[in-house]
Write a protein that holds these residues in place. Structure first.
Motif, short mmCIF file in Angstrom:
data_model
loop_
_atom_site.label_atom_id
_atom_site.label_comp_id
_atom_site.label_asym_id
_atom_site.label_seq_id
_atom_site.Cartn_x
_atom_site.Cartn_y
_atom_site.Cartn_z
N ALA A 172 0.84 -1.21 0.00
CA ALA A 172 0.00 0.00 0.00
C ALA A 172 0.87 1.25 0.00
O ALA A 172 0.57 2.23 -0.70
CB ALA A 172 -0.93 0.00 1.21
N PHE A 173 1.95 1.23 0.77
CA PHE A 173 2.87 2.38 0.80
C PHE A 173 3.50 2.58 -0.58
O PHE A 173 3.54 3.70 -1.09
CB PHE A 173 3.95 2.18 1.86
CG PHE A 173 4.91 3.32 1.95
CD1 PHE A 173 4.59 4.46 2.66
CD2 PHE A 173 6.13 3.27 1.29
CE1 PHE A 173 5.45 5.54 2.73
CE2 PHE A 173 7.02 4.34 1.35
CZ PHE A 173 6.68 5.48 2.08
N ARG A 174 3.97 1.50 -1.17
CA ARG A 174 4.59 1.58 -2.51
C ARG A 174 3.58 2.09 -3.55
O ARG A 174 3.94 2.87 -4.43
CB ARG A 174 5.13 0.22 -2.94
CG ARG A 174 6.24 -0.31 -2.06
CD ARG A 174 7.55 0.13 -2.56
NE ARG A 174 8.58 -0.55 -1.77
CZ ARG A 174 9.84 -0.33 -1.91
NH1 ARG A 174 10.26 0.53 -2.78
NH2 ARG A 174 10.72 -0.96 -1.16
N ALA A 175 2.33 1.66 -3.43
CA ALA A 175 1.31 2.13 -4.38
C ALA A 175 1.06 3.63 -4.20
O ALA A 175 0.85 4.35 -5.19
CB ALA A 175 0.00 1.36 -4.17
N MET A 176 1.11 4.10 -2.95
CA MET A 176 0.88 5.52 -2.69
C MET A 176 1.96 6.38 -3.34
O MET A 176 1.67 7.44 -3.88
CB MET A 176 0.85 5.77 -1.18
CG MET A 176 0.65 7.24 -0.82
SD MET A 176 0.79 7.57 0.94
CE MET A 176 2.57 7.49 1.18
N ILE A 177 3.21 5.93 -3.31
CA ILE A 177 4.30 6.76 -3.83
C ILE A 177 4.65 6.44 -5.28
O ILE A 177 5.53 7.09 -5.85
CB ILE A 177 5.55 6.67 -2.94
CG1 ILE A 177 6.12 5.25 -2.93
CG2 ILE A 177 5.25 7.16 -1.53
CD1 ILE A 177 7.49 5.15 -2.29
N LYS A 178 3.95 5.46 -5.85
CA LYS A 178 4.22 5.09 -7.24
C LYS A 178 3.95 6.29 -8.15
O LYS A 178 3.00 7.03 -7.96
CB LYS A 178 3.33 3.91 -7.64
CG LYS A 178 3.64 3.34 -9.00
CD LYS A 178 2.75 2.15 -9.29
CE LYS A 178 3.09 1.60 -10.66
NZ LYS A 178 2.28 0.42 -10.95
N ASN A 179 4.78 6.45 -9.12
CA ASN A 179 4.67 7.54 -10.10
C ASN A 179 4.85 8.93 -9.49
O ASN A 179 4.45 9.92 -10.08
CB ASN A 179 3.33 7.48 -10.86
CG ASN A 179 3.18 6.21 -11.64
OD1 ASN A 179 4.15 5.65 -12.16
ND2 ASN A 179 1.96 5.71 -11.71
N VAL A 180 5.38 8.98 -8.29
CA VAL A 180 5.70 10.26 -7.65
C VAL A 180 7.22 10.31 -7.56
O VAL A 180 7.84 9.39 -7.04
CB VAL A 180 5.07 10.37 -6.24
CG1 VAL A 180 5.45 11.69 -5.59
CG2 VAL A 180 3.57 10.21 -6.32
N ASN A 181 7.77 11.35 -8.04
CA ASN A 181 9.23 11.47 -8.05
C ASN A 181 9.71 11.97 -6.69
O ASN A 181 9.87 13.17 -6.48
CB ASN A 181 9.66 12.42 -9.18
CG ASN A 181 11.14 12.34 -9.44
OD1 ASN A 181 11.81 11.43 -8.98
ND2 ASN A 181 11.65 13.31 -10.17
N LYS A 187 12.93 11.99 1.22
CA LYS A 187 11.49 12.21 1.40
C LYS A 187 10.76 10.88 1.58
O LYS A 187 9.82 10.78 2.38
CB LYS A 187 10.91 12.98 0.22
CG LYS A 187 11.27 14.44 0.24
CD LYS A 187 10.61 15.19 -0.90
CE LYS A 187 11.01 16.67 -0.85
NZ LYS A 187 10.43 17.41 -1.98
N GLU A 188 11.18 9.85 0.84
CA GLU A 188 10.53 8.55 1.00
C GLU A 188 10.74 8.03 2.42
O GLU A 188 9.80 7.50 3.03
CB GLU A 188 11.05 7.55 -0.03
CG GLU A 188 10.32 6.22 0.06
CD GLU A 188 10.68 5.23 -1.03
OE1 GLU A 188 10.44 4.03 -0.81
OE2 GLU A 188 11.19 5.64 -2.09
N ILE A 189 11.93 8.20 2.96
CA ILE A 189 12.19 7.76 4.34
C ILE A 189 11.31 8.54 5.30
O ILE A 189 10.75 7.98 6.25
CB ILE A 189 13.69 7.91 4.70
CG1 ILE A 189 14.52 6.89 3.91
CG2 ILE A 189 13.91 7.72 6.20
CD1 ILE A 189 16.02 7.07 4.02
N ASN A 190 11.17 9.85 5.08
CA ASN A 190 10.32 10.66 5.95
C ASN A 190 8.85 10.25 5.86
O ASN A 190 8.15 10.20 6.87
CB ASN A 190 10.50 12.15 5.65
CG ASN A 190 11.82 12.66 6.16
OD1 ASN A 190 12.37 12.15 7.14
ND2 ASN A 190 12.36 13.67 5.51
#
Length: 182
Positions: free
Chosen positions: A45-54, A59-62
């Motif tokens: 779910a986390f990976r889907a949320m950030i998918k296609n977001v650069n 920031k990903e760690i935060n």
């Protein structure tokens, strides 16, 4: 080489897709608190949320820190506070450690087996407990291909029946079908 019309069509399609993504309600995963049985769904779910977001690795760690709590957040915090020269390595190390602690197939298998054992205690006519048991059985049945340790459930001698787990699951589901009086 694409023609100008093809290039325009491609740009139009990308723009339309971008507008559709922006109009969708932002989907946020639940906060992962350390339940090993929920790690993989939470990670997906986390990976889907950030998918296609650069996103930068920092920031990903935060964001990951924001979507964890308890022991999982401690892992993220500990690794986040270390001095890394390469943020890509830091992010990789965070995911590696989370996988090691919460994505461990043996720990997941053990937790699912404990849930199965705990919920198998119900009395005749206790439909709520029976439904919970069936739900856990369905969860475990869906994991049989991914968690080899659950394979013991397909050996009738391990579950005290003459049928494998999947057959028992089907029979248990039949018990929940409401009957109509005629």
């Amino acid at each position: 080489m694409p023609t100008p019309v093809e290039e325009l069509l491609t740009i139009n399609q990308k723009l339309a897709a971008s507008l559709v993504r922006q109009s969708l309600v932002k989907c946020h995963p639940e906060i992962f608190a350390g339940d090993v049985t929920l790690f993989l769904p939470s990670k997906n779910a986390f990976r889907a949320m950030i998918k296609n977001v650069n996103l930068s690795p920092e920031k990903e760690i935060n964001y990951l820190r924001s979507y964890t709590k308890g022991d999982a957040q401690k892992v993220v915090n500990n690794l986040r506070q270390r001095k890394y020269r390469d943020p890509v390595v830091a992010l990789r190390d965070v995911w590696t450690e989370l996988e090691r602690r919460f994505g461990n197939t043996a720990a997941i298998t053990n937790a699912l087996m404990q849930q199965l054992q705990h919920t198998s205690r119900f009395e005749q006519g206790d439909s709520d407990k029976l439904q919970k048991f069936v739900d856990i059985c369905a969860d475990e049945d869906s994991e049989l291909d991914f968690l080899r340790g659950l394979g013991c459930l397909n050996y009738p001698s391990m579950i005290g029946t003459a049928k494998p787990f999947s057959a028992c699951l089907q029979n248990t589901k039949l018990c929940l079908v409401p009957t109509t009086s005629g």
